[in-house]
Each structure stands twice: as structure tokens, then as C-alpha cells.
Design a protein around this motif. Sequence first.
Motif, PDB file in Angstrom:
ATOM      1  N   THR A 424       0.733  -0.877   0.068  1.00  0.00           N
ATOM      2  CA  THR A 424       0.178  -0.240   0.110  1.00  0.00           C
ATOM      3  C   THR A 424       0.716   0.953   0.033  1.00  0.00           C
ATOM      4  O   THR A 424       1.747   1.396   0.975  1.00  0.00           O
ATOM      5  CB  THR A 424      -0.695  -0.073   0.925  1.00  0.00           C
ATOM      6  OG1 THR A 424      -1.861  -0.655   1.444  1.00  0.00           O
ATOM      7  CG2 THR A 424      -2.288   1.335   1.298  1.00  0.00           C
ATOM      8  N   ILE A 425       0.520   2.331  -0.842  1.00  0.00           N
ATOM      9  CA  ILE A 425       1.145   3.620  -1.041  1.00  0.00           C
ATOM     10  C   ILE A 425       0.362   4.325  -1.135  1.00  0.00           C
ATOM     11  O   ILE A 425      -0.306   5.096  -1.464  1.00  0.00           O
ATOM     12  CB  ILE A 425       1.877   4.128  -2.204  1.00  0.00           C
ATOM     13  CG1 ILE A 425       2.480   1.955  -2.579  1.00  0.00           C
ATOM     14  CG2 ILE A 425       3.097   4.779  -2.506  1.00  0.00           C
ATOM     15  CD1 ILE A 425       4.138   1.948  -1.653  1.00  0.00           C
ATOM     16  N   ALA A 426       0.543   5.164   0.165  1.00  0.00           N
ATOM     17  CA  ALA A 426      -0.305   6.754   0.063  1.00  0.00           C
ATOM     18  C   ALA A 426       0.833   7.502   0.098  1.00  0.00           C
ATOM     19  O   ALA A 426       1.780   8.077  -0.045  1.00  0.00           O
ATOM     20  CB  ALA A 426       0.031   6.636   2.077  1.00  0.00           C
ATOM     21  N   ALA A 588      -4.682  10.501   0.244  1.00  0.00           N
ATOM     22  CA  ALA A 588      -4.980  10.827   1.375  1.00  0.00           C
ATOM     23  C   ALA A 588      -5.452  12.489   1.773  1.00  0.00           C
ATOM     24  O   ALA A 588      -3.203  12.248   1.857  1.00  0.00           O
ATOM     25  CB  ALA A 588      -4.985   9.731   2.555  1.00  0.00           C
ATOM     26  N   HIS A 589      -5.642  13.287   3.178  1.00  0.00           N
ATOM     27  CA  HIS A 589      -5.103  14.160   3.565  1.00  0.00           C
ATOM     28  C   HIS A 589      -5.266  13.738   4.835  1.00  0.00           C
ATOM     29  O   HIS A 589      -4.954  14.299   6.214  1.00  0.00           O
ATOM     30  CB  HIS A 589      -5.975  15.552   3.194  1.00  0.00           C
ATOM     31  CG  HIS A 589      -6.132  15.888   1.977  1.00  0.00           C
ATOM     32  ND1 HIS A 589      -4.969  16.698   2.320  1.00  0.00           N
ATOM     33  CD2 HIS A 589      -6.891  16.089   0.791  1.00  0.00           C
ATOM     34  CE1 HIS A 589      -5.156  17.245   0.995  1.00  0.00           C
ATOM     35  NE2 HIS A 589      -6.618  17.091   0.357  1.00  0.00           N
ATOM     36  N   THR A 593      -5.930   7.452   8.038  1.00  0.00           N
ATOM     37  CA  THR A 593      -6.151   6.480   7.858  1.00  0.00           C
ATOM     38  C   THR A 593      -5.043   5.480   6.428  1.00  0.00           C
ATOM     39  O   THR A 593      -5.087   4.845   6.571  1.00  0.00           O
ATOM     40  CB  THR A 593      -7.111   6.985   6.526  1.00  0.00           C
ATOM     41  OG1 THR A 593      -6.063   7.888   6.134  1.00  0.00           O
ATOM     42  CG2 THR A 593      -8.388   7.552   7.162  1.00  0.00           C
ATOM     43  N   ILE A 594      -3.714   6.477   6.886  1.00  0.00           N
ATOM     44  CA  ILE A 594      -2.549   5.607   6.112  1.00  0.00           C
ATOM     45  C   ILE A 594      -1.306   4.922   7.035  1.00  0.00           C
ATOM     46  O   ILE A 594      -0.118   5.524   6.330  1.00  0.00           O
ATOM     47  CB  ILE A 594      -1.993   6.676   4.571  1.00  0.00           C
ATOM     48  CG1 ILE A 594      -1.593   8.000   5.749  1.00  0.00           C
ATOM     49  CG2 ILE A 594      -3.261   7.122   3.903  1.00  0.00           C
ATOM     50  CD1 ILE A 594      -0.941   8.830   4.654  1.00  0.00           C
ATOM     51  N   LEU A 599       4.216   2.032   3.070  1.00  0.00           N
ATOM     52  CA  LEU A 599       5.076   3.442   2.014  1.00  0.00           C
ATOM     53  C   LEU A 599       4.453   4.628   2.149  1.00  0.00           C
ATOM     54  O   LEU A 599       3.471   4.336   1.377  1.00  0.00           O
ATOM     55  CB  LEU A 599       6.081   2.839   0.754  1.00  0.00           C
ATOM     56  CG  LEU A 599       7.028   3.918   0.126  1.00  0.00           C
ATOM     57  CD1 LEU A 599       7.747   3.822   0.818  1.00  0.00           C
ATOM     58  CD2 LEU A 599       7.307   3.636  -1.660  1.00  0.00           C
ATOM     59  N   ILE A 600       5.187   5.559   2.203  1.00  0.00           N
ATOM     60  CA  ILE A 600       4.487   7.118   2.256  1.00  0.00           C
ATOM     61  C   ILE A 600       4.832   8.096   1.671  1.00  0.00           C
ATOM     62  O   ILE A 600       6.404   7.877   1.941  1.00  0.00           O
ATOM     63  CB  ILE A 600       4.142   7.688   3.870  1.00  0.00           C
ATOM     64  CG1 ILE A 600       3.068   6.473   4.747  1.00  0.00           C
ATOM     65  CG2 ILE A 600       3.583   8.623   3.295  1.00  0.00           C
ATOM     66  CD1 ILE A 600       3.023   6.933   6.109  1.00  0.00           C
ATOM     67  N   LEU A 601       4.260   8.377   0.162  1.00  0.00           N
ATOM     68  CA  LEU A 601       4.968   9.027  -0.322  1.00  0.00           C
ATOM     69  C   LEU A 601       4.683  10.876   0.354  1.00  0.00           C
ATOM     70  O   LEU A 601       3.649  10.994   0.097  1.00  0.00           O
ATOM     71  CB  LEU A 601       4.902   9.048  -2.436  1.00  0.00           C
ATOM     72  CG  LEU A 601       5.279   7.714  -2.290  1.00  0.00           C
ATOM     73  CD1 LEU A 601       4.358   7.773  -4.022  1.00  0.00           C
ATOM     74  CD2 LEU A 601       6.934   7.611  -2.399  1.00  0.00           C
TER      75      LEU A 601
END
Length: 642
Positions: A424-426, A588-589, A593-594, A599-601
Motif C-alpha cells: 500500500t502506497i500512500a 489522503a488528507h 487513515t494511512i 510506504l508513504i510518499l
Amino acid sequence: MSENRNRVNKRSGGGFGGGPMGSFAGPKVKAKDFKGTLKRLLNYLKPQRMNFILVFIFAIASTIFNIVGPKISGKAITRLVEGLVGKFTVMSQNAALLKAGKPGNIPVPGIDFQYIGDILLLLLGLYVISTLFGFLQQYIMAGVAQKTVYNLRKEVEDKISRLPLKFFDSRTHGEILSRVTNDVDNISTTLQQSLTQLITSIVTIVGVIIMMLTISPMMTLVVILTLPLYIVITTLVAKHSQKFFAAQQKEVGELNGHVEEMYTGHKIVKVFGHEKDSIKEFENINDRLYKAGWKAQFISGIIMPMMRFVSNIGYVIVCVVGGYLATLGKISIGDIQAFIQYSNQFTQPIVQTANIANIIQSTVASAERVFELLDEVEEISDTADAKIIEFPKGEVKFDNVDFSYKPEEPLIENMNLDVKQGHTIAIVGPTGAGKTTLVNLLMRFYEINSGKIMIDGVDIRDIKRGALHNMFGMVLQDTWLFNGTIMDNIAYGREGATEEEVIQAAKAAHAHHFIKTLPDGYNTILNEEASNISQGQKQLLTIARAILANPTIMILDEATSSVDSRTEVYIQKAMTELMKGRTSFVIAHRLSTIRDAELILVMNKGSIIEMGNHNELLAKKGFYADLYNSQFSGANLDSEVI
């Protein structure tokens, strides 16, 4: 939305109005390249050329049979008058003889009713034949027009499906709809009605002049000399009324736009107490529409009385000249009567031709707008050796990707990203950072400037576009549901889905419970804007649809941004089920939720400025940490977002 609708209304608001009997066309909308566009439009008639030739022949035949009627009826009138005159002459002679004491036994001639009856039967036959030809003309032309416009509509629809996303992003929906509906309908109406009227009017003018010349060249000259007066009247009226017709169109568009805005936002208007302001604005627009409409209709309405005035002048002169010629024995009474009929027939086709000329101007302008759409640059076609990944895994890689909407304003530069199967990539960041753009590039809605985007090691430009799109499922912030049953809306996710599969997808999306509480369950009809269910329920239905589609890669764009906290819990559970085992991109703002994303970009101004999981990014105490803390502590990040 109101702007879009307003654009459509402005296009269709004025139309062709004018004086009595539709005698005058409204404002002309001129084409930039009239000749070129008209030639291209006529090319669409080529496949129907034989039918069109038949229409032309039948129109000429119908008009000719109609035109010869007055000339033939004039013969009957002449014979009738001759019979009456002869009868009264002989009766007078007999009376004179009797008065002189001589036997008044000169035989009194009778009226040749046999000849007159034959003429009437001939006229009846001519008018029946004329009507038959007119019927055949309209019947064939209906097929020609509808087949031509059918092909044009099909071409437009096919073209729209091949246009890139940037075409729709750069234009309002109202503008596109206006070209696809209003402009094509304008072409259809002209082909169906105005084209045959134009043929009939021209043939009538030519035929009437020929028939008048056979009766009396001198009287024909009198009628033709009135022609410049018709042209001057039409030109003057057009010049003065055109600006008022344009104003009328503008005000109709304004009025419709205002009414739509007030209707769609009537709750807001009431909450803030602006009812009086709304009514006042309506009255102002309505007053302007009344004034412009009254002036347009009045000025264009005087054309027929003025035409009748000119026609009456010609009528008087024709009667005087005809009477004079009759006394000289150069013309018969029946021919005078026929000539008067022809002079009356001469006026109408001239006015019709002027009116149709305006309509054709507008039609060619509409055709030009449609052709502009057909000439738009299409999506890059699939290569001859384009691939289909039979069993996609969902591994995604961005390799030195550059992209810009405008060459002088680069948005994404040198982006590198490697996403593993099932991760899951946020994607987070301020508005305009490039989050949605990243997804659009991944689905090849836009073409990158340089670099490569690969799925399972294959460049997406080497994958068939349809197969590429089939790998993706989308749940967006703005839900899209159509007017139909809930069952149909969920089943839209996969062709041929069974009722049981739809129900299973709804259960997985946590939508089954609320659906069963509705009066008609899965057969509940959603209205045009699906306003008969809540925003959260709409979102659950779109998630159910995505689950049914069973995509390899999921894209979730602000899916929980417009729902309450309780509904958000259901949506989060549904999304967790949806993302299970799939590669997912989540925009997402709400950073809460993430947290569990692998991985978060963090994006800003088109670049990835931070990358990592939730804990790693918090530990860096950078942009993400400030953004995350701001949602819980109310910190001000204005300077950093800018």
C-alpha cells in the motif's frame, strides 16, 4: 455545474425567432471558414448522393406541377368569361332586333362546361401528383438527413472515446455537450427541413419567373423591379434586430443559469437569508430579457407587413398594366388572374430563401464546431506489438519520470519509485503537489515527457491501453453512480456478474446491511444524482463495485474525505477488504487513515520530498511530521505549504 449548464443554455436560448410565420431568422453565428466547412459537411452527403439526387428531382417535379396550376386555371377562367360575354352579347343583339321589330332569333351560345370540367380535373390531377412528389421528397430526405447525422453522431462518439483526459480537463462539460447535442441537432434540422425548403424556394422563384414571362414580359418586369425593395427591407430589419436577438440569447442563458444555481443551492440561500436578493436578481435578468425579447420580436415582426406593403404595390401596378393590355387585346382575363397568383407566389420563396441563408450560416458554424472536435489530437494509439499481461502481479516502477502540463512549467521531475506487489502506497501533500497527477500518469491518461513507468517490468506504453485500464480499480472522492438500481450500479464493475456475486461484493464492502434496510433493497432506484442515499452509502457502493471488478491495482483518492467518523469506520473496513492482496495507491488528507501503509510518499510541487513508513517519517521530524502533528495539534503550516 451552473457554468456548464449556462453555456448550453446560451447556445440554445435564442434560436431562430422573428416575425410571423417564422419569416425572419435570428442572429447569425458565422463560421470562420464558411466554404471549407460547407464543403466538408457536404462530403457527409456523398454516400447518400443517389437519394439526394432523387430528392432534388422530386422537389423540382413537385414545384413544377404546382406552378403550372395558375396558368391552366387561367384558361378555364378565360373560357368561362368568353362564354358569359358571348351569351350577354347575343342576348343584347336579340333584344335590339326585337325592339326594332325584327325577329330576335340569334342562337344564344352556352358556356363550355365540358372544357371547364376537363380543366378542373386536370388541375386536380396536377395537385395530387405535386403532393405525391412532395411526400416522396420529404420521405427520402428524412432518411438522407437522419442517416447522415447518424454517421456524424457515431463519428463524434467514437472520437470522444479516443480523446485524452487533458481534452476534458481543459474544457467545461457544457461546452462539450453543446457540440455533441445542440450543434449536431442544428445540422440535423437544417438537412431535414431547410435544405429541401431551399431547393423548393429556388425552383419556385425560377419557375414563377418563367411562367410570368410566358404571360407578359412587361408585367414580369414590374414584379422583378420590386425585388430590390424586398432585399432592402430584409437587410435593414436584419441589421437592427440582430443585436437584440443576441441580447435575448445572452439573457436567456443568464436567466437559466441563475434559476439552476438557485434551485441546486436553495438550502444555502434559505439558510443565509438571501431569498430577496435571489428574487431581485431574477427580476433584473427577467426585465432585461423582456426588453431585449420585445425589441427583437417587434422589429423582426414588422418584416411581413412591410413585405405585404411592397407586394400590394406590385399587385396594384400589375392590375393596372394588365387591364390596359387586356383592353388592347394583348392578354386575356384568365392570364391576368394567373399572373396575379404568380406575383403573390413570388414573395414567399424570396423571404424563405433569405431566412434559410441565415439558418445555413448558423448551421455551418455548428458544423465547424463539430469538426473542431473531430480534429482534436487523439490519444497515442497502441503499437502494433502492444502486450497484454495475462496474470498481472501489480509491481510498479517509476524510472526518472518527468512530466509537465505546460512545457515552461515542469511539475514532476526525475521521479523514481519502486512499488512491490501487494504493498500500500500512500501519497500525501498539499493541494497542487501532484498527487492525482501521479495516478493519471500511472493509468496513462497523460503521456510522460521522459523516463519510464513500468508494471511488472513492462513499459506501460507497450501495454494495450484497454488491458492497462483493466488492471486498475478506482474509488474517488466524488462518487459516480448512474440512474438505475443499486444492483445495476454495483454490477457495472464487471460485465456478466451474477446477482450472487454482486451481493457478495456488497457484503465485503459493508454495504449489504444498509441496502437491505431500503424499501426495495437491491432493486432500489437511484435518482439522477443519487441524492436518495447518503454520501457514505454512495461511497460504500463504489467500493463494492471496485471489489466486484477484482482489479490488480487499486487507486483510492480521498475516499473518506466527505463522510462522518462513524461512516468512515465502515469505509475503512471496506477499503481494508478491498486492498487485501492488492497493490494500492491511496491519496489522503486524513493522515490517520494511512498509518499502516508500507510506504508513504510526501509530495510538494511535483517532487517526492520524503519517503518511508509512518514511524520513519515521524522520526525524521520533517514535512510529514509537521503535517501529521498539525491535524492533531492545530499547528500552522501555511509557510511550509507555500
